[in-house]
Design an enzyme around this catalytic site. Structure first.
Site, PDB file in Angstrom:
ATOM      1  N   GLU A  11       0.851  -1.190   0.000  1.00  0.00           N
ATOM      2  CA  GLU A  11       0.000   0.000   0.000  1.00  0.00           C
ATOM      3  C   GLU A  11       0.887   1.239   0.000  1.00  0.00           C
ATOM      4  O   GLU A  11       1.988   1.234   0.563  1.00  0.00           O
ATOM      5  CB  GLU A  11      -0.907   0.026   1.229  1.00  0.00           C
ATOM      6  CG  GLU A  11      -1.800   1.269   1.278  1.00  0.00           C
ATOM      7  CD  GLU A  11      -2.748   1.312   2.467  1.00  0.00           C
ATOM      8  OE1 GLU A  11      -3.691   2.118   2.435  1.00  0.00           O
ATOM      9  OE2 GLU A  11      -2.543   0.542   3.412  1.00  0.00           O
ATOM     10  N   CYS A 242      -6.443   1.375   3.159  1.00  0.00           N
ATOM     11  CA  CYS A 242      -7.428   2.454   3.272  1.00  0.00           C
ATOM     12  C   CYS A 242      -7.505   3.311   2.020  1.00  0.00           C
ATOM     13  O   CYS A 242      -8.548   3.902   1.740  1.00  0.00           O
ATOM     14  CB  CYS A 242      -7.108   3.304   4.497  1.00  0.00           C
ATOM     15  SG  CYS A 242      -7.314   2.427   6.071  1.00  0.00           S
ATOM     16  N   ASN A 373     -11.817  -3.102   1.583  1.00  0.00           N
ATOM     17  CA  ASN A 373     -10.612  -3.317   2.390  1.00  0.00           C
ATOM     18  C   ASN A 373     -10.984  -3.731   3.807  1.00  0.00           C
ATOM     19  O   ASN A 373     -10.951  -4.902   4.148  1.00  0.00           O
ATOM     20  CB  ASN A 373      -9.757  -2.055   2.407  1.00  0.00           C
ATOM     21  CG  ASN A 373      -8.635  -2.143   3.423  1.00  0.00           C
ATOM     22  OD1 ASN A 373      -7.896  -3.110   3.444  1.00  0.00           O
ATOM     23  ND2 ASN A 373      -8.530  -1.151   4.296  1.00  0.00           N
ATOM     24  N   GLU A 374     -11.400  -2.788   4.637  1.00  0.00           N
ATOM     25  CA  GLU A 374     -11.837  -3.113   5.999  1.00  0.00           C
ATOM     26  C   GLU A 374     -13.294  -2.692   6.195  1.00  0.00           C
ATOM     27  O   GLU A 374     -13.701  -2.332   7.288  1.00  0.00           O
ATOM     28  CB  GLU A 374     -10.917  -2.447   7.026  1.00  0.00           C
ATOM     29  CG  GLU A 374      -9.541  -3.103   7.085  1.00  0.00           C
ATOM     30  CD  GLU A 374      -8.593  -2.449   8.068  1.00  0.00           C
ATOM     31  OE1 GLU A 374      -8.892  -1.318   8.524  1.00  0.00           O
ATOM     32  OE2 GLU A 374      -7.546  -3.052   8.375  1.00  0.00           O
TER      33      GLU A 374
END
Length: 679
Positions: A11, A242, A373-374
């Site tokens: 990332e 993120c 992602n989350e």
């Protein structure tokens, strides 16, 4: 066991890409820098909501001028400038330099202050820029200047008309510094008049992919690629994290703006700029989806692209695209277009044609994607289901990874598992955690009793609590051997359960020292050097020795503080048959992780191992607080290093190993070697 068990998660955090993996050493190279308006000491949803940051365009950030003026003419999206001049790409920005006889523009790279470009002795640095001469009459000189203002290397720029952009010239030069130093890059205009600059690149000749026609656009820093390659990743998860979700939906990672010729890749701000001074973190996309897929191909790793789910980062925002909106329909189409770009036929697909034009007419290997992602909760699950069904209709054999949220427990975590069991075909559930070393050691048994009906991914994990959750006075020091030992203990559980754990990757991967937003990382680097952390050594030891099948272990007599796992068969790292003198086509690899501080003598009996078979032993041991340290300059200090020894098996395939207290020990036994006694 899973053949993609251990991988890498890449990332753009800690300047991992711009300022790191991207080989272009110029910051804001295209004069289109995109940033956020303010720094927040915490970037939680409460802080972001209370003091909402906004995007900021700052086309001249990281550039300075002497004895002249530098401006960024306003350009409208129709493609014309304020004086009817045409930008290099419609709607793009450029810089206008006015000289009255001797003007100089300077760029110091990605340093916070001073000279920040690492120039190495004897390495050729290629300069490539776009120049429109306008009224300028004179010559242009490129040079590398040290912190005392002395030019280490200089060369007159050669100008050649750019056939693709009328009125513009391609400006090139080669610079070879005679010594290693931190430098700034300068272009000196010797003459009077006005000229325009755009797409300035300074790239070392020894970059990754040099001479390979596939690497026709963005290129990578070689030593960082080599450090990632040492991990033998079987998959690479990218581009986040993120940044996939974005600070709002407009800031979500858009893969389409990251492919195609570099001049057409329009930058966006990075949400990790919330934790930097002045919001100074721009994504130039010089490393985009094309480069990520090429990197996977070169590493022999499967690509795992993470696509957005039509929701902003739930840790920072609440924006969600309505399911029945054109905007969400576009999100779904973007996912389908991405798969088409990666795997389609250039003869019939315009997206695949873009890939072929870059130098890769053959399809990339792609058989899995992650959605979100989350993200978590009912809103996410509805959107995940819509994207998954659209993908399944076009690509029924594509595996899809479902996010279980930012916490590996709780209501939303359980909701994700309920969704997975509703239809587990081709599904993998992604669990994330950043916890204390003691929690991570206990998690070695986490998957022992997991049901085997749905596969699991551990897409992000580390034995370190996020700094925002821990007050500074008691915040643990990152990347100590204590944390690496805990992660090794956890990996024994991952290996033992590799029939249900499909993949695992530590996070974050890369960190430009002094410029990070996350303290605990796998690989530190500065402008000259790369420093593998203690945690990197653990990941490498496990990944390089993972094999085809799980080996059952008889643990009778072993103390409770000793965690063990073993695999056997051929190696999965794509290595040639011989590694360090040990055949890789048939061997057993045993990992012993001692966490209680009690040294032990362990007797391994390996059925099938001939007496006198080669044995390789690698041990990683240090004090709990030991760590490898790297500063902005220098090669760093290693406090944690593995040591390797070789021996042979005794009668009945027995190997006796001394396991130090608080250590990681890896034992590889060659099963294919003939018995020396028989000879």
């Amino acid at each position: 066991m899973s053949d993609i068990l251990l991988g890498a998660f890449l990332e753009d955090i800690n300047h991992a890409i711009d300022g790191g993996l991207s080989a272009n050493l110029i910051a804001n190279h295209s004069f289109e820098g995109a940033y956020v308006s303010r720094r927040l000491h915490t970037n939680t949803i409460a802080a972001v909501t209370r003091r909402r940051p906004r995007p900021v365009s700052d086309p001249l950030r990281h550039w300075r001028v002497r004895s002249g003026t530098l401006a960024a003419p306003a350009v409208d999206e129709a493609g014309t400038g304020d004086d009817a001049s045409t930008p290099l790409v419609p709607g793009a920005r450029f810089a206008r330099l006015t000289s009255e006889g001797a003007a100089v523009v300077r760029n110091v790279g990605h340093a916070r202050r001073g000279a920040g470009i690492g120039a190495r002795r004897g390495v050729v640095y290629h300069v490539d820029a776009r120049v429109r001469l306008g009224s300028f009459d004179g010559s242009l000189v490129a040079r590398l200047v040290d912190r005392r203002g002395r030019a280490l290397a200089s060369s007159t720029l050669t100008l050649t008309p750019d056939p693709d952009h009328p009125g513009w010239h391609v400006a090139t030069a080669a610079l070879r510094p005679p010594r290693t130093a931190l430098v700034a890059f300068e272009i000196a205009a010797r003459g009077a008049g006005t000229l325009d600059l755009d797409e300035v690149r300074l790239i070392p000749a020894d970059h990754w992919g040099a001479g390979d026609p596939r690497w026709s656009q963005g290129v990578l820093r070689r030593d960082l690629v080599e450090a990632i390659a040492e991990l033998k990743p079987r998959f690479v998860r990218f581009p986040g994290g993120c940044i996939v979700e974005g600070l709002d939906c407009a800031n979500a990672y858009d893969w389409k703006r990251t492919v195609g010729p570099l001049a057409g890749r329009r930058p966006d701000y990075n949400l990790w700029g919330l934790s930097t001074r002045g919001g100074d973190y721009s994504q130039s996309f010089q490393v985009g989806y094309y480069e990520y897929f090429l990197l996977c191909e070169d590493l022999g790793a499967k690509p795992l692209p993470v696509v957005g789910a039509g929701m902003a980062c739930q840790l920072r925002a609440t924006e969600v695209l309505p399911l029945d909106s054109p905007e969400f329909a576009a999100v779904v189409q973007d996912v389908l277009d991405m798969i088409e770009w990666a795997t389609g036929d250039p003869a019939s697909s315009p997206w695949a044609r873009l890939r072929a034009e870059a130098g890769h007419p053959e399809p990339f290997s792609l058989d899995m994607i992650a959605v979100g992602n989350e993200n978590a909760g009912p809103q996410y699950l509805h959107r995940f289901r819509a994207i998954r069904e659209a993908v399944r209709a076009r690509h029924p054999h594509m595996d899809v990874v479902l996010s279980a949220g930012a916490l590996a427990w709780g209501v939303e975590f359980e909701q994700a598992w309920e969704e997975a069991r509703r239809d587990p075909r081709g599904l993998i559930v992604d669990e994330h955690f950043y916890k204390s070393p003691s929690w991570v050691i206990d998690a070695a048994s986490r998957y022992d009793a997991y049901p085997r009906d749905v596969r699991v991914a551990v897409g992000e994990y580390a034995a370190n609590l996020p700094s925002g959750l821990v007050p500074a006075p008691i915040r643990p020091v990152p990347n100590t051997f204590r944390s690496a030992l805990a992660e090794a203990a956890f990996l024994t559980g991952v290996e033992r359960n590799a029939d249900v754990v499909a993949m695992a990757s530590f996070a974050p991967l890369l960190n430009l020292v002094g410029h990070g937003q996350w303290e605990h990382n796998l690989i530190d680097f500065n402008p000259f050097a790369v420093m593998p952390t203690a945690n990197h050594h653990v990941q490498r030891m496990f990944a390089a020795t993972v094999r085809e099948r799980i080996v059952p272990l008889d643990r009778d007599g072993l103390p409770p503080g000793l965690l063990v796992s073993a695999t056997a068969g051929a190696g999965l790292s794509g290595e040639v048959p011989v590694r360090d003198g040990l055949p890789a086509d048939d061997a057993v690899a045993v990992k012993l992780v001692e966490v209680a501080g009690r040294a032990a003598r362990v007797r391994l009996r390996v059925p099938g191992a001939a007496e006198g078979a080669p044995v390789r032993v690698e041990v990683l041991a240090a004090s709990d607080e030991a760590r490898n340290r790297l500063r902005w300059v220098g090669r760093g200090r290693h406090e944690v290093r593995p040591r390797v020894s070789r021996r042979v098996t005794g009668p009945d395939g027995v190997v006796e190993v001394k396991v130090p207290g608080r250590s990681v020990t890896m034992v590889e036994v060659d099963l294919s070697a003939p018995s020396r006694t028989a000879e």
